[in-house]
Write a protein that holds these residues in place. Sequence first.
Motif, PDB file in Angstrom:
ATOM      1  N   VAL A 135       0.868  -1.170   0.000  1.00 39.21           N
ATOM      2  CA  VAL A 135       0.000   0.000   0.000  1.00 39.21           C
ATOM      3  C   VAL A 135       0.907   1.222   0.000  1.00 39.21           C
ATOM      4  N   HIS A 136       0.891   1.967  -1.098  1.00 38.01           N
ATOM      5  CA  HIS A 136       1.879   3.035  -1.312  1.00 38.01           C
ATOM      6  C   HIS A 136       1.194   4.362  -1.587  1.00 38.01           C
ATOM      7  N   ASP A 137       1.779   5.407  -1.067  1.00 37.42           N
ATOM      8  CA  ASP A 137       1.389   6.774  -1.388  1.00 37.42           C
ATOM      9  C   ASP A 137       1.361   6.961  -2.911  1.00 37.42           C
ATOM     10  N   ALA A 138       0.223   7.457  -3.412  1.00 39.86           N
ATOM     11  CA  ALA A 138       0.095   7.824  -4.832  1.00 39.86           C
ATOM     12  C   ALA A 138      -0.818   9.045  -4.883  1.00 39.86           C
ATOM     13  N   THR A 139      -0.377  10.111  -4.258  1.00 38.83           N
ATOM     14  CA  THR A 139      -1.208  11.302  -4.091  1.00 38.83           C
ATOM     15  C   THR A 139      -1.597  11.929  -5.418  1.00 38.83           C
ATOM     16  N   THR A 148       6.001  18.414  -2.185  1.00 39.14           N
ATOM     17  CA  THR A 148       5.292  18.053  -0.952  1.00 39.14           C
ATOM     18  C   THR A 148       5.725  16.700  -0.390  1.00 39.14           C
ATOM     19  N   ALA A 149       6.732  16.084  -1.002  1.00 39.32           N
ATOM     20  CA  ALA A 149       7.284  14.801  -0.542  1.00 39.32           C
ATOM     21  C   ALA A 149       6.232  13.686  -0.591  1.00 39.32           C
ATOM     22  N   HIS A 150       5.526  13.642  -1.710  1.00 38.95           N
ATOM     23  CA  HIS A 150       4.599  12.551  -1.984  1.00 38.95           C
ATOM     24  C   HIS A 150       5.068  11.810  -3.241  1.00 38.95           C
ATOM     25  N   SER A 151       4.277  10.838  -3.690  1.00 38.98           N
ATOM     26  CA  SER A 151       4.610  10.054  -4.875  1.00 38.98           C
ATOM     27  C   SER A 151       3.478  10.132  -5.885  1.00 38.98           C
ATOM     28  N   THR A 152       3.817   9.875  -7.132  1.00 37.70           N
ATOM     29  CA  THR A 152       2.814   9.724  -8.176  1.00 37.70           C
ATOM     30  C   THR A 152       2.471   8.245  -8.343  1.00 37.70           C
ATOM     31  N   GLY A 153       1.400   7.965  -9.047  1.00 41.00           N
ATOM     32  CA  GLY A 153       1.050   6.583  -9.323  1.00 41.00           C
ATOM     33  C   GLY A 153       2.144   5.858 -10.075  1.00 41.00           C
ATOM     34  N   ARG A 154       2.768   6.560 -11.013  1.00 45.44           N
ATOM     35  CA  ARG A 154       3.851   5.947 -11.792  1.00 45.44           C
ATOM     36  C   ARG A 154       5.033   5.592 -10.898  1.00 45.44           C
ATOM     37  N   GLU A 155       5.374   6.487  -9.985  1.00 43.25           N
ATOM     38  CA  GLU A 155       6.503   6.226  -9.089  1.00 43.25           C
ATOM     39  C   GLU A 155       6.207   5.071  -8.143  1.00 43.25           C
ATOM     40  N   ALA A 156       4.999   5.019  -7.630  1.00 37.88           N
ATOM     41  CA  ALA A 156       4.619   3.901  -6.761  1.00 37.88           C
ATOM     42  C   ALA A 156       4.699   2.575  -7.510  1.00 37.88           C
ATOM     43  N   ALA A 157       4.288   2.583  -8.779  1.00 37.49           N
ATOM     44  CA  ALA A 157       4.321   1.363  -9.583  1.00 37.49           C
ATOM     45  C   ALA A 157       5.749   0.881  -9.806  1.00 37.49           C
ATOM     46  N   ARG A 158       6.664   1.810  -9.997  1.00 38.02           N
ATOM     47  CA  ARG A 158       8.070   1.417 -10.171  1.00 38.02           C
ATOM     48  C   ARG A 158       8.598   0.737  -8.907  1.00 38.02           C
ATOM     49  N   SER A 162      -8.866   7.684 -11.977  1.00 40.31           N
ATOM     50  CA  SER A 162      -8.370   6.791 -13.032  1.00 40.31           C
ATOM     51  C   SER A 162      -7.026   7.218 -13.620  1.00 40.31           C
ATOM     52  N   PRO A 163      -6.693   8.532 -13.703  1.00 42.02           N
ATOM     53  CA  PRO A 163      -5.366   8.866 -14.224  1.00 42.02           C
ATOM     54  C   PRO A 163      -4.237   8.267 -13.384  1.00 42.02           C
ATOM     55  N   ILE A 164      -4.415   8.242 -12.074  1.00 47.26           N
ATOM     56  CA  ILE A 164      -3.395   7.662 -11.201  1.00 47.26           C
ATOM     57  C   ILE A 164      -3.308   6.158 -11.428  1.00 47.26           C
ATOM     58  N   GLU A 165      -4.457   5.502 -11.458  1.00 51.87           N
ATOM     59  CA  GLU A 165      -4.469   4.058 -11.646  1.00 51.87           C
ATOM     60  C   GLU A 165      -3.956   3.666 -13.026  1.00 51.87           C
ATOM     61  N   ARG A 166      -4.336   4.428 -14.041  1.00 49.45           N
ATOM     62  CA  ARG A 166      -3.956   4.086 -15.413  1.00 49.45           C
ATOM     63  C   ARG A 166      -2.446   4.148 -15.606  1.00 49.45           C
ATOM     64  N   GLU A 167      -1.815   5.204 -15.093  1.00 51.38           N
ATOM     65  CA  GLU A 167      -0.372   5.316 -15.301  1.00 51.38           C
ATOM     66  C   GLU A 167       0.384   4.266 -14.480  1.00 51.38           C
ATOM     67  N   ALA A 168      -0.158   3.908 -13.319  1.00 54.03           N
ATOM     68  CA  ALA A 168       0.485   2.868 -12.522  1.00 54.03           C
ATOM     69  C   ALA A 168       0.413   1.523 -13.236  1.00 54.03           C
ATOM     70  N   ARG A 169      -0.749   1.219 -13.824  1.00 51.37           N
ATOM     71  CA  ARG A 169      -0.910  -0.064 -14.500  1.00 51.37           C
ATOM     72  C   ARG A 169      -0.069  -0.184 -15.761  1.00 51.37           C
ATOM     73  N   SER A 170       0.348   0.942 -16.307  1.00 47.97           N
ATOM     74  CA  SER A 170       1.227   0.878 -17.481  1.00 47.97           C
ATOM     75  C   SER A 170       2.594   0.306 -17.119  1.00 47.97           C
ATOM     76  N   ILE A 171       2.915   0.322 -15.836  1.00 52.37           N
ATOM     77  CA  ILE A 171       4.191  -0.214 -15.349  1.00 52.37           C
ATOM     78  C   ILE A 171       3.988  -1.480 -14.550  1.00 52.37           C
ATOM     79  N   PHE A 172       2.942  -1.484 -13.708  1.00 44.57           N
ATOM     80  CA  PHE A 172       2.682  -2.600 -12.805  1.00 44.57           C
ATOM     81  C   PHE A 172       1.211  -2.984 -12.946  1.00 44.57           C
ATOM     82  N   GLU A 173       0.962  -4.107 -13.593  1.00 44.28           N
ATOM     83  CA  GLU A 173      -0.400  -4.472 -13.996  1.00 44.28           C
ATOM     84  C   GLU A 173      -1.352  -4.608 -12.818  1.00 44.28           C
TER      85      GLU A 173
END
Length: 326
Positions: free
Chosen positions: A247-251, A263-273, A297-308
């Motif tokens: 369970v990862h920060d994906a603000t 702000t020292a948070h992460s994006t969905g893409r960074e969490a997926a990596r 969905s933008p957060i989820e979509r970019e994360a799934r492009s790296i981590f299904e």
Amino acid sequence: MWSDGSDTGLKDAHGVTFMSFRVTFLGTGGAVPTTERGPSAILANREGDRLLFDCGEGTQRQMMRFGTGFSVSHVFFTHLHGDHILGLPGLVQTWDFNDRSESLTIHCPPGTRNHVKSLLRTGGHDPGFPIRVNEVSPGNVALRAAEYEVRAFRTNHRTRAQGYALIEDDRPGKFDRQKAEEELGIPPGPAYGRLHEGDPVELDDGRVIQPEQVVGEPRPGRRFVYTGDTRPVDETVEAAENADLLVHDATFASDYADRARETAHSTGREAARIADLAGAKRLALVHISSRYAGDPSPIEREARSIFENAFVPDDGRRIEIPYPDA
């Protein structure tokens, strides 16, 4: 097999009912709550041990709404920003009104004990049950239970912050009943249990059977990892190695990558990596900014492009975590 929490009597690969391990997302929003998402709070229920990770505003109402029960024995604070802690004073007061007598342990980053004690005194309420505040440093064990531990690890936020990994002990290997009975002539009975527990057994004919003759290699337990608010860091990769659920920060999505860094948070893409590097099995994206209140969905979509196997859970979603070999 993954469950939404409604399954009962789940079995592992060998047909044996396993000890339940359920995670309920009580609050998946960012610092500003929305009508869809409350502030940070996650309840892990491992065979009746209820562990609360962060306790944002309104957590007790979420517990009632989603039917988790209030019987929490340990609270783990990742850091002391308001959206992660302000639900605790009200919850403690409710416990007190309900005549709680069991002790509560609150785990927190080093140097924050006095702040937690001050939080507990908010509203002038003095709890009638024992509360222990335990400072734990990254790399150390916050809680050691009979069959698992919760270990803190370093994260990178704008204050003293850390994540937590709940790591189960290895389980005994599979017992080869056919070999025991047909090849070694061990009569069914208590001897099977003793061998499975790692003790040698002497048979009536004088033979001594060693556990390794009928018990396979140890099987791994489960691992649940929660980062709280953080930038992507190597320590999370290490803590989440082969995790069943990270369970990862994906603000933010990457359109606010600069804001995430500020702000020292992460994006969905960074969490997926991070999840990909760790070899995690599943990734839950939380602390969703109110900017995405209507559509994460933008957060989820970019994360799934790296981590299904990435997803943004709604408040109230429940997941049953099976053993790795199930």
